[in-house]
Scaffold this motif. Sequence first.
Motif, PDB file in Angstrom:
ATOM      1  N   VAL A 220       0.836  -1.200   0.000  1.00 48.27           N
ATOM      2  CA  VAL A 220       0.000   0.000   0.000  1.00 48.27           C
ATOM      3  C   VAL A 220       0.871   1.250   0.000  1.00 48.27           C
ATOM      4  N   VAL A 221       1.890   1.272   0.851  1.00 48.62           N
ATOM      5  CA  VAL A 221       2.746   2.449   0.961  1.00 48.62           C
ATOM      6  C   VAL A 221       3.475   2.717  -0.353  1.00 48.62           C
ATOM      7  N   ARG A 222       4.051   1.682  -0.949  1.00 44.89           N
ATOM      8  CA  ARG A 222       4.825   1.926  -2.167  1.00 44.89           C
ATOM      9  C   ARG A 222       3.910   2.329  -3.331  1.00 44.89           C
ATOM     10  N   GLU A 223       2.669   1.818  -3.335  1.00 41.58           N
ATOM     11  CA  GLU A 223       1.738   2.228  -4.378  1.00 41.58           C
ATOM     12  C   GLU A 223       1.348   3.694  -4.212  1.00 41.58           C
ATOM     13  N   TYR A 224       1.137   4.122  -2.956  1.00 38.47           N
ATOM     14  CA  TYR A 224       0.826   5.523  -2.724  1.00 38.47           C
ATOM     15  C   TYR A 224       2.005   6.420  -3.097  1.00 38.47           C
ATOM     16  N   MET A 225       3.229   5.974  -2.807  1.00 36.11           N
ATOM     17  CA  MET A 225       4.405   6.745  -3.199  1.00 36.11           C
ATOM     18  C   MET A 225       4.465   6.871  -4.722  1.00 36.11           C
ATOM     19  N   ARG A 226       4.141   5.790  -5.419  1.00 36.32           N
ATOM     20  CA  ARG A 226       4.165   5.811  -6.877  1.00 36.32           C
ATOM     21  C   ARG A 226       3.097   6.749  -7.435  1.00 36.32           C
ATOM     22  N   ARG A 227       1.923   6.722  -6.829  1.00 34.71           N
ATOM     23  CA  ARG A 227       0.852   7.604  -7.294  1.00 34.71           C
ATOM     24  C   ARG A 227       1.197   9.062  -7.042  1.00 34.71           C
ATOM     25  N   LEU A 228       1.801   9.339  -5.897  1.00 37.91           N
ATOM     26  CA  LEU A 228       2.242  10.712  -5.630  1.00 37.91           C
ATOM     27  C   LEU A 228       3.236  11.160  -6.686  1.00 37.91           C
ATOM     28  N   TYR A 229       4.195  10.310  -6.963  1.00 31.71           N
ATOM     29  CA  TYR A 229       5.217  10.663  -7.950  1.00 31.71           C
ATOM     30  C   TYR A 229       4.589  10.867  -9.326  1.00 31.71           C
ATOM     31  N   GLY A 230       3.631  10.019  -9.664  1.00 30.92           N
ATOM     32  CA  GLY A 230       2.940  10.165 -10.937  1.00 30.92           C
ATOM     33  C   GLY A 230       2.170  11.467 -11.034  1.00 30.92           C
ATOM     34  N   ALA A 231       1.758  12.006  -9.887  1.00 27.07           N
ATOM     35  CA  ALA A 231       1.064  13.292  -9.855  1.00 27.07           C
ATOM     36  C   ALA A 231       2.027  14.459  -9.711  1.00 27.07           C
ATOM     37  N   GLY A 232       3.337  14.161  -9.771  1.00 22.32           N
ATOM     38  CA  GLY A 232       4.333  15.223  -9.716  1.00 22.32           C
ATOM     39  C   GLY A 232       4.735  15.625  -8.324  1.00 22.32           C
ATOM     40  N   LEU A 233       4.495  14.763  -7.301  1.00 23.06           N
ATOM     41  CA  LEU A 233       4.811  15.115  -5.921  1.00 23.06           C
ATOM     42  C   LEU A 233       5.694  14.061  -5.258  1.00 23.06           C
ATOM     43  N   ILE A 234       6.536  14.519  -4.355  1.00 15.80           N
ATOM     44  CA  ILE A 234       7.334  13.661  -3.485  1.00 15.80           C
ATOM     45  C   ILE A 234       7.061  14.107  -2.060  1.00 15.80           C
ATOM     46  N   HIS A 235       6.745  13.175  -1.168  1.00 11.96           N
ATOM     47  CA  HIS A 235       6.357  13.544   0.194  1.00 11.96           C
ATOM     48  C   HIS A 235       7.444  14.361   0.882  1.00 11.96           C
ATOM     49  N   GLY A 236       8.680  13.872   0.849  1.00 13.79           N
ATOM     50  CA  GLY A 236       9.786  14.643   1.398  1.00 13.79           C
ATOM     51  C   GLY A 236      10.110  14.365   2.845  1.00 13.79           C
ATOM     52  N   ASP A 237       9.217  13.698   3.569  1.00 14.43           N
ATOM     53  CA  ASP A 237       9.495  13.369   4.973  1.00 14.43           C
ATOM     54  C   ASP A 237       8.724  12.112   5.362  1.00 14.43           C
ATOM     55  N   LEU A 238       8.651  11.165   4.444  1.00 12.98           N
ATOM     56  CA  LEU A 238       7.826   9.982   4.666  1.00 12.98           C
ATOM     57  C   LEU A 238       8.542   8.986   5.574  1.00 12.98           C
ATOM     58  N   SER A 239       7.830   8.544   6.587  1.00 14.26           N
ATOM     59  CA  SER A 239       8.344   7.539   7.514  1.00 14.26           C
ATOM     60  C   SER A 239       7.161   6.985   8.283  1.00 14.26           C
ATOM     61  N   GLU A 240       7.437   6.070   9.196  1.00 14.85           N
ATOM     62  CA  GLU A 240       6.367   5.486  10.017  1.00 14.85           C
ATOM     63  C   GLU A 240       5.711   6.519  10.931  1.00 14.85           C
ATOM     64  N   TYR A 241       6.314   7.685  11.060  1.00 15.43           N
ATOM     65  CA  TYR A 241       5.745   8.743  11.904  1.00 15.43           C
ATOM     66  C   TYR A 241       4.768   9.629  11.134  1.00 15.43           C
ATOM     67  N   ASN A 242       4.756   9.521   9.812  1.00 11.65           N
ATOM     68  CA  ASN A 242       3.849  10.315   8.996  1.00 11.65           C
ATOM     69  C   ASN A 242       2.845   9.448   8.246  1.00 11.65           C
ATOM     70  N   MET A 243       2.599   8.253   8.789  1.00 13.81           N
ATOM     71  CA  MET A 243       1.551   7.374   8.283  1.00 13.81           C
ATOM     72  C   MET A 243       0.744   6.878   9.470  1.00 13.81           C
ATOM     73  N   ILE A 244      -0.563   6.886   9.333  1.00  7.45           N
ATOM     74  CA  ILE A 244      -1.427   6.452  10.425  1.00  7.45           C
ATOM     75  C   ILE A 244      -2.374   5.364   9.925  1.00  7.45           C
ATOM     76  N   ILE A 245      -2.863   4.576  10.865  1.00  4.73           N
ATOM     77  CA  ILE A 245      -3.844   3.536  10.545  1.00  4.73           C
ATOM     78  C   ILE A 245      -5.088   3.793  11.386  1.00  4.73           C
ATOM     79  N   HIS A 246      -6.231   3.826  10.724  1.00  5.13           N
ATOM     80  CA  HIS A 246      -7.497   4.024  11.417  1.00  5.13           C
ATOM     81  C   HIS A 246      -8.574   3.207  10.723  1.00  5.13           C
ATOM     82  N   GLU A 247      -9.221   2.346  11.490  1.00  3.92           N
ATOM     83  CA  GLU A 247     -10.302   1.506  10.979  1.00  3.92           C
ATOM     84  C   GLU A 247      -9.882   0.775   9.708  1.00  3.92           C
ATOM     85  N   GLY A 248      -8.681   0.229   9.740  1.00  3.25           N
ATOM     86  CA  GLY A 248      -8.207  -0.587   8.637  1.00  3.25           C
ATOM     87  C   GLY A 248      -7.647   0.162   7.458  1.00  3.25           C
ATOM     88  N   GLU A 249      -7.605   1.486   7.515  1.00  2.00           N
ATOM     89  CA  GLU A 249      -7.068   2.279   6.416  1.00  2.00           C
ATOM     90  C   GLU A 249      -5.701   2.832   6.774  1.00  2.00           C
TER      91      GLU A 249
END
Length: 328
Positions: A220-249
Amino acid sequence: MSEDFGLLEPADQPGDEWEQLDVSDTEADRIALRQDREFDEFRKRIKDTEQFKLQESVFDDATLAAVYKLVQDGYVDAFGGPVSTGKEASVFEALGGQAGERPEPGSEAAGGGPEGVTPEREVAVKVYRINSSNFRQMRDYLEGDPRFDGIASDKKAVVLAWTRKEFANLERARKAGVRVPEPIAVQRNVLVMELVGHAEERARRLSEVDVENPETAYEVVREYMRRLYGAGLIHGDLSEYNMIIHEGELVIIDMGQAVTVHHPNAGEFLKRDCENVATFFTRQGIDVDPDDLRAYVTEPEPEPGGEPGADGESSAGADEVPEADERE
């Protein structure tokens, strides 16, 4: 958690990294200067409210004017207490208003209600501090971003640009099919967005949970990174501290520092994101190579009718999200 959630459907036009974003003075600035009677009463009411007394440094007159404008425009009906407090920004829970740009019934920001029903929804109000934000670090991410070409160098202009940038990044990420908090409104240094979870039961960061299915989480994470890049964006500070899980998402947060792929430091930021993600999932028992991850993120998607994944979905189960148990 046993629920299965699919990835968001990307929009046809996720955004243009060359678009110019307006960071000029807003109506909130004019309200603050005008000091009208209704605003003055609003300011006294807010500053007398118990939950804001410890946050007094956040709410200067111009910031209060921005909140006042958001209330006037129907984006916020009532404030709750602080959800989180940091050096650069404080996040408050609030009751969303009935603004014309209110998210569609059934969407995350609308509370996920059935079609035709628009329930009251909690929103997050993120307030950036003008005086204590990390001005120099913000400039490192803003300089070279074509959307902010020629931005003034004073602290106020940089913080206002940063807030506008986070709103624009959230909008583009969602259009690209990346699960991020849904942006609702922005006014000066105040951002209104979807509250993921609740103040009493906040969503947990990936660093705070035991991931039962790390392979699925990684897909899931790598697919989201790919989609961001495809939209012309790079998160720039992505780590386990900038991803959350809530109700299975799995939700990616803190998009303020995300840069376009044309930023002069884009390659460095992407390399760091890939190394952070690889390090975390390696600790989870998966053999993840940061170079392989970077190659996947930057590889163009196959044409329709080509290899699996041409429809924007990961070929390795990215339509599922990780189950997680909260750590004690």
